[in-house]
Design an enzyme around this catalytic site. Sequence first.
Site, PDB file in Angstrom:
ATOM      1  N   GLU A 172      10.276 -40.566  -1.936  1.00  0.00           N
ATOM      2  CA  GLU A 172      11.174 -39.431  -2.187  1.00  0.00           C
ATOM      3  C   GLU A 172      10.507 -38.348  -3.022  1.00  0.00           C
ATOM      4  O   GLU A 172      10.701 -37.163  -2.763  1.00  0.00           O
ATOM      5  CB  GLU A 172      12.471 -39.933  -2.832  1.00  0.00           C
ATOM      6  N   GLU A 222      20.989 -39.768  -8.642  1.00  0.00           N
ATOM      7  CA  GLU A 222      20.141 -40.709  -7.914  1.00  0.00           C
ATOM      8  C   GLU A 222      19.853 -40.098  -6.549  1.00  0.00           C
ATOM      9  O   GLU A 222      20.750 -39.871  -5.748  1.00  0.00           O
ATOM     10  CB  GLU A 222      20.845 -42.068  -7.800  1.00  0.00           C
ATOM     11  N   ASP A 226      18.770 -48.771  -6.581  1.00  0.00           N
ATOM     12  CA  ASP A 226      19.964 -48.334  -7.327  1.00  0.00           C
ATOM     13  C   ASP A 226      20.099 -49.146  -8.614  1.00  0.00           C
ATOM     14  O   ASP A 226      20.514 -48.630  -9.655  1.00  0.00           O
ATOM     15  CB  ASP A 226      21.234 -48.538  -6.493  1.00  0.00           C
TER      16      ASP A 226
END
Length: 463
Positions: A300, A270, A443
Site C-alpha cells: 500500500e 487504516e 487490522d
Amino acid sequence: MVIHMGLLDEARELSIYTAYNTNVDAIVYLKEETVQGLINEFGAETIQRRMEEYPRQINEPLDFVARLVHALKTGKPMEVPLINEELHMWFDSHFKYDVERMGGQAGIIANLLANLNFRKVLVYTPHLAKKQAAMFVNKPNLFYPVIEDGRLIFKHPYEAYRDGDPVKVNRIFEFRAGMTFKLGSETVTVPFSGRFIVSARFESIRIYTEPGLKPFLPEIGESVDGVILSGYQGIKPRYSDGKDANHYLREAKKDILLLKREKDVKVHLEFASIQNRELRKKVIYNLFPLVDSVGMDESEIAHVLNALGYSKLSDRIFTYNRIEDTVLGGKILIDEMNLEVLQIHTIYYIVYITHADNPLSEEKLRQSLGLATNLAAARASLGEIRSPEDFKVGLSVPYNERGEYVKLRFEEAKRRLRTKEYRVVIIPTRLVKNPVSTVGLGDTISAGAFTSYLALLRRKGEL
Ligand code: AMP
C-alpha cells in the site's frame, strides 16, 4: 513480557470509536465434485471461451465460473467484484457456506477490542442487517449508536439491526493444491493452495454516516479516547443516483472534523488498497491531512507513493522490497500530509515513522510495535482472540530471523538516511509458521499499535 501485559492493560482502559466497513465473509472449502459440477452445468467450451475474455467483474454466473476455473488453474489468489446484486440467490442455491464470520476492518477491529475487554468499543457501520449484526461478539462493552426520540443512545449491535438493510457478503472460495478436475479433454491439477474472493460491490452499499447520526459525532468524539476509521476503498467513483466519490469524500472529511470538534481526539485511518488510481489519490489528499495516524502494509505504501507522483520510488519498493525505500517513502508521506505517526507493517517487520518532536521516545514506540506483533501472532496462532488471556499465546511465538537481519541492515543505513528530523523505529515480526488464519492480521497490528500508542501518550499526560 511484563511490560507488554502492562501496556495492554493500560490500552484496555481506553474507549474507542470505529467505523465504517463491515461485511460477512462466507467461506466455502471447495471440493473437486463441486468444481466438476459447475463445469458440467455450464459446459467446458463455454467456460473456456469466457476465460479467454477474462471478465474483470461478475455480472452473471458464467463470469464467476470462468474466473474461478482460471484461478484454480493458476493457483493464484484472486479477488473479483460482484456487481450484480441479483446473483445472491444463485450463489446461495449453489453453495453451502462452511463458515460465516465477520469481515471488514471496522467489524474485525470492533470484535477484537471488545474481546480484549476495552472499556468501551463504539462501532458504526451504515448498513446493519440482522445477519451482519449477528457477526458481532456478544460482549457488554460493545455498542452501536442509535438515535431515538432525537437523542443519542447506545445498544449492542444485535439490538440495533434494521430489517431491510443491505448485507455485503464476500464469498471466499478456499482451494487446496492437488485438487483435480476435467475441463473438456484437459485434466487440471491445482498447483497451489489459495483462495478466490467474490467481493460484493453494490450500489446500495455506501460508506458514510447517516444524516441523523451526524450531528452527534462531536458528542461521540468527546466521549472516546481514539477513533479508528477504515473502509474508504469501498467508495465507488460514481453512483446511478448522481452521487460520486467527491460527494462521499466531502462527507467523510466533515465526519472527521465533527469527531474532533469538542476535543481533538486522535484519529487513525487504516488504509487498504484501492485499485483505481484517481480514487486512491482523492482518498489520500482529502483525508490524510485531517487524521493523526495512518496504518498500511508495504504494497500500500508503494501504491500511495505512486499516486503522489513518486513512481520511481514506488517501483523500487514493489521490485526490491528494501527497507530504506519503505522508510524514505514513509518520510515523504508524513511530511507531505503532516501526519503525527505512520505505521507500516510487512511480513518480516513493522515500522513507525514520526517527526522528531513526537512525544514518545524510541523505546516507547518500540514497546507499542511489540504489543502489535504479539497480538497478531496470537491471532495467527488461534484464529481469533477471544479474551485478554489469549494475548499471552503471542509471547511464545519467536521473532522471525529475517526481520532481525532487516533491522540490522536498517541500523547501518540509518546514517545515510538523515534521520535527525524523524524518529524511525523498527521491530521484526513474530511470525507463526502455520497460521490458523491470516484474515485480519493487518487490522490487528494496526489496532494494537494505535491503541498502545494512545495508552503511552496518556501515561505521559499527553492525551
Ligand atoms: P495485511 O497485508 O494488512 O493483511 O497485513 C498482514 C500482516 O500480518 C503482515 O504484514 C504481517 O506483519 C502479519 N502476518 C502475516 N502472516 C503472519 C503470520 N503467519 N504470523 C504472524 N503475523 C503474520
